[in-house]
Design a protein around this motif. Structure first.
Motif, short mmCIF file in Angstrom:
data_model
loop_
_atom_site.label_atom_id
_atom_site.label_comp_id
_atom_site.label_asym_id
_atom_site.label_seq_id
_atom_site.Cartn_x
_atom_site.Cartn_y
_atom_site.Cartn_z
N GLU A 53 0.85 -1.18 0.00
CA GLU A 53 0.00 0.00 0.00
C GLU A 53 0.88 1.24 0.00
O GLU A 53 1.85 1.30 0.75
CB GLU A 53 -0.92 0.00 1.22
N SER A 54 0.58 2.19 -0.83
CA SER A 54 1.39 3.40 -0.97
C SER A 54 1.13 4.35 0.19
O SER A 54 -0.02 4.57 0.57
CB SER A 54 1.09 4.09 -2.30
N VAL A 55 2.20 4.90 0.77
CA VAL A 55 2.12 5.87 1.85
C VAL A 55 2.81 7.15 1.40
O VAL A 55 3.91 7.10 0.84
CB VAL A 55 2.78 5.33 3.14
N GLU A 56 2.19 8.29 1.64
CA GLU A 56 2.81 9.54 1.24
C GLU A 56 2.54 10.60 2.30
O GLU A 56 1.61 10.48 3.10
CB GLU A 56 2.30 10.00 -0.12
N GLY A 57 3.36 11.60 2.34
CA GLY A 57 3.23 12.68 3.31
C GLY A 57 4.24 13.77 3.02
O GLY A 57 4.98 13.71 2.01
N ASP A 58 4.30 14.76 3.86
CA ASP A 58 5.22 15.89 3.71
C ASP A 58 6.20 15.91 4.86
O ASP A 58 5.80 15.72 6.02
CB ASP A 58 4.46 17.22 3.66
N LEU A 59 7.46 16.10 4.57
CA LEU A 59 8.51 16.23 5.58
C LEU A 59 9.07 17.64 5.53
O LEU A 59 9.35 18.17 4.45
CB LEU A 59 9.63 15.21 5.33
N ARG A 60 9.21 18.26 6.68
CA ARG A 60 9.75 19.61 6.74
C ARG A 60 11.25 19.58 6.92
O ARG A 60 11.79 18.68 7.56
CB ARG A 60 9.11 20.38 7.89
N LYS A 61 11.93 20.53 6.35
CA LYS A 61 13.36 20.69 6.57
C LYS A 61 13.70 22.17 6.55
O LYS A 61 13.02 22.98 5.92
CB LYS A 61 14.18 19.94 5.51
N GLU A 62 14.73 22.49 7.27
CA GLU A 62 15.17 23.88 7.35
C GLU A 62 16.11 24.18 6.19
O GLU A 62 16.90 23.33 5.77
CB GLU A 62 15.88 24.13 8.68
N ARG A 63 16.02 25.39 5.66
CA ARG A 63 16.91 25.85 4.61
C ARG A 63 17.58 27.13 5.07
O ARG A 63 16.92 28.00 5.64
CB ARG A 63 16.15 26.08 3.31
N ILE A 64 18.85 27.19 4.88
CA ILE A 64 19.64 28.34 5.35
C ILE A 64 20.03 29.20 4.16
O ILE A 64 20.66 28.71 3.22
CB ILE A 64 20.88 27.87 6.13
N ASP A 65 19.63 30.45 4.17
CA ASP A 65 20.01 31.42 3.15
C ASP A 65 20.89 32.49 3.79
O ASP A 65 20.55 33.02 4.84
CB ASP A 65 18.78 32.08 2.52
N VAL A 66 21.99 32.75 3.18
CA VAL A 66 22.91 33.78 3.67
C VAL A 66 22.98 34.88 2.61
O VAL A 66 23.38 34.63 1.47
CB VAL A 66 24.31 33.20 3.95
N GLU A 67 22.57 36.09 2.96
CA GLU A 67 22.61 37.22 2.04
C GLU A 67 23.42 38.34 2.67
O GLU A 67 23.44 38.51 3.89
CB GLU A 67 21.19 37.70 1.73
N ARG A 68 24.03 39.10 1.85
CA ARG A 68 24.85 40.22 2.30
C ARG A 68 24.22 41.52 1.84
O ARG A 68 23.86 41.66 0.67
CB ARG A 68 26.27 40.09 1.74
N ASP A 69 24.02 42.42 2.77
CA ASP A 69 23.49 43.73 2.43
C ASP A 69 24.60 44.57 1.80
O ASP A 69 25.66 44.78 2.39
CB ASP A 69 22.95 44.45 3.67
N MET A 70 24.37 45.05 0.59
CA MET A 70 25.38 45.80 -0.16
C MET A 70 25.02 47.28 -0.16
O MET A 70 23.85 47.67 -0.09
CB MET A 70 25.44 45.28 -1.60
N GLU A 71 26.07 48.08 -0.23
CA GLU A 71 25.88 49.52 -0.38
C GLU A 71 25.36 49.82 -1.78
O GLU A 71 25.63 49.08 -2.73
CB GLU A 71 27.20 50.26 -0.15
N PRO A 72 24.55 50.86 -1.94
CA PRO A 72 24.07 51.20 -3.29
C PRO A 72 25.22 51.38 -4.26
O PRO A 72 26.22 52.02 -3.95
CB PRO A 72 23.29 52.51 -3.07
#
Length: 316
Positions: free
Chosen positions: A275-294
């Protein structure tokens, strides 16, 4: 009763809210300048531990190796922010008491329900500068063992290796973030899917069959007279005579008997299917951004933890 412990022993351990959720790591313990009793702890807030909150020790309880306080996590996170390295003034303490809804203790009053023993040298915790400031709360100097343990705990929490910690490498500018994701553990459980009843009933089945039957009838024949018949009748007498015949007839008769004709064995068997079983698994994602001067080119680094395309096959 469990033995009491000094407040400094909880430096580096977790601070738990009233629901048992972890708020952060305990950084410092603050002692009253007059009574030398522990009154406040500072705790690291946030994923990177860059924010600090002061938490009163009224109603605190020891929970195994951690410290539990009767406040919720959001109240602790929203507490007024003060410099954790500086002496708490009376005005700052009053603002914190008001935020937590705690009654301000009277002069020279120790923390209600104090669960700690007095640390060695705690009487010297208040500095002359604190006394001149008109009272308040200051930190107690921790022993070298406590300081070393705090540094080691902090290093391990931030992901610094044991070799780096022992060598005294200062990686204060490095930040290590732990990424977590959910794993699925598939199992089966037995539930009742229905019930089967075995019941024997009696029913009638109609039948019809032709059966040959016989019966007796009278038959009259004319036969020639013999000489004996003529001689017997020469007397010339005429008289009445009555004879009786018993006639017989057959009729169908039904008799019944019970005989076993079939044997059934009823049992349960297990049938395995997929029998097929399905669901959703959560995972964390890390984004690193740098604030730049204009006007500057964006050279920030972004990390995506989703799997990339498979590598090309090796050449001949």
């Amino acid at each position: 009763m469990a033995p009491q412990r000094t407040a400094q022993e909880f430096i580096g351990h977790r601070l738990l809210d009233r629901e048992g959720h972890s708020v952060g790591k305990i950084e410092q313990v603050y002692f009253d300048d007059e009574t030398d009793s522990p009154k406040w702890v500072s705790v690291q807030i946030g994923m990177l531990g860059h924010r600090h909150s002061f938490v009163p020790l009224q109603g605190a309880r020891i929970s195994e190796e951690d410290l539990s306080v009767p406040f919720d996590k959001e109240t602790i996170k929203d507490a007024p922010q003060f410099d954790a390295e500086q002496h708490l003034s009376m005005d700052e303490e009053n603002r914190l008491y008001e935020h937590y809804g705690v009654k301000v203790p009277g002069p020279r009053a120790s923390v209600e329900g104090d669960i700690f023993t007095a640390p060695a040298g705690a009487a010297d915790a208040g500095t002359e500068a604190d006394a001149e400031a008109g009272g308040g709360t200051g930190t107690a100097p921790a022993s070298s063992d406590i300081a070393d343990r705090q540094r080691m705990d902090t290093d391990m929490d931030m992901g610094i290796g044991a070799a780096d910690a022992e060598s005294g490498m200062d990686n204060a500018e490095d930040v290590t973030v732990i990424r977590s994701e959910e794993r699925a553990h598939i199992g089966v459980e037995s539930t009742e899917s229905g019930r089967a009843h075995v019941r024997k009933t009696v029913e009638s089945e109609h039948f019809q069959q032709d059966v040959p039957v016989s019966h007796e009838e009278l038959r009259v024949e004319h036969v020639p007279l013999s000489d004996a018949d003529r001689a017997a009748s020469e007397s010339g007498r005429i008289e009445e005579e009555d004879d009786e015949f018993v006639l017989h007839a057959e009729k169908p008769v039904i008799s019944r008997e019970t005989v076993p004709v079939e044997k059934l064995r009823i049992s349960k068997e297990t049938v395995t299917e997929e029998e097929s079983v399905e669901g959703d698994l959560r995972k964390e994602r890390i984004d690193v951004e740098r604030d730049m001067e204009p006007g500057m080119e964006d050279s920030g680094e972004r990390r995506d933890d989703r799997p990339g395309p498979p590598p090309p096959p090796p050449g001949p």
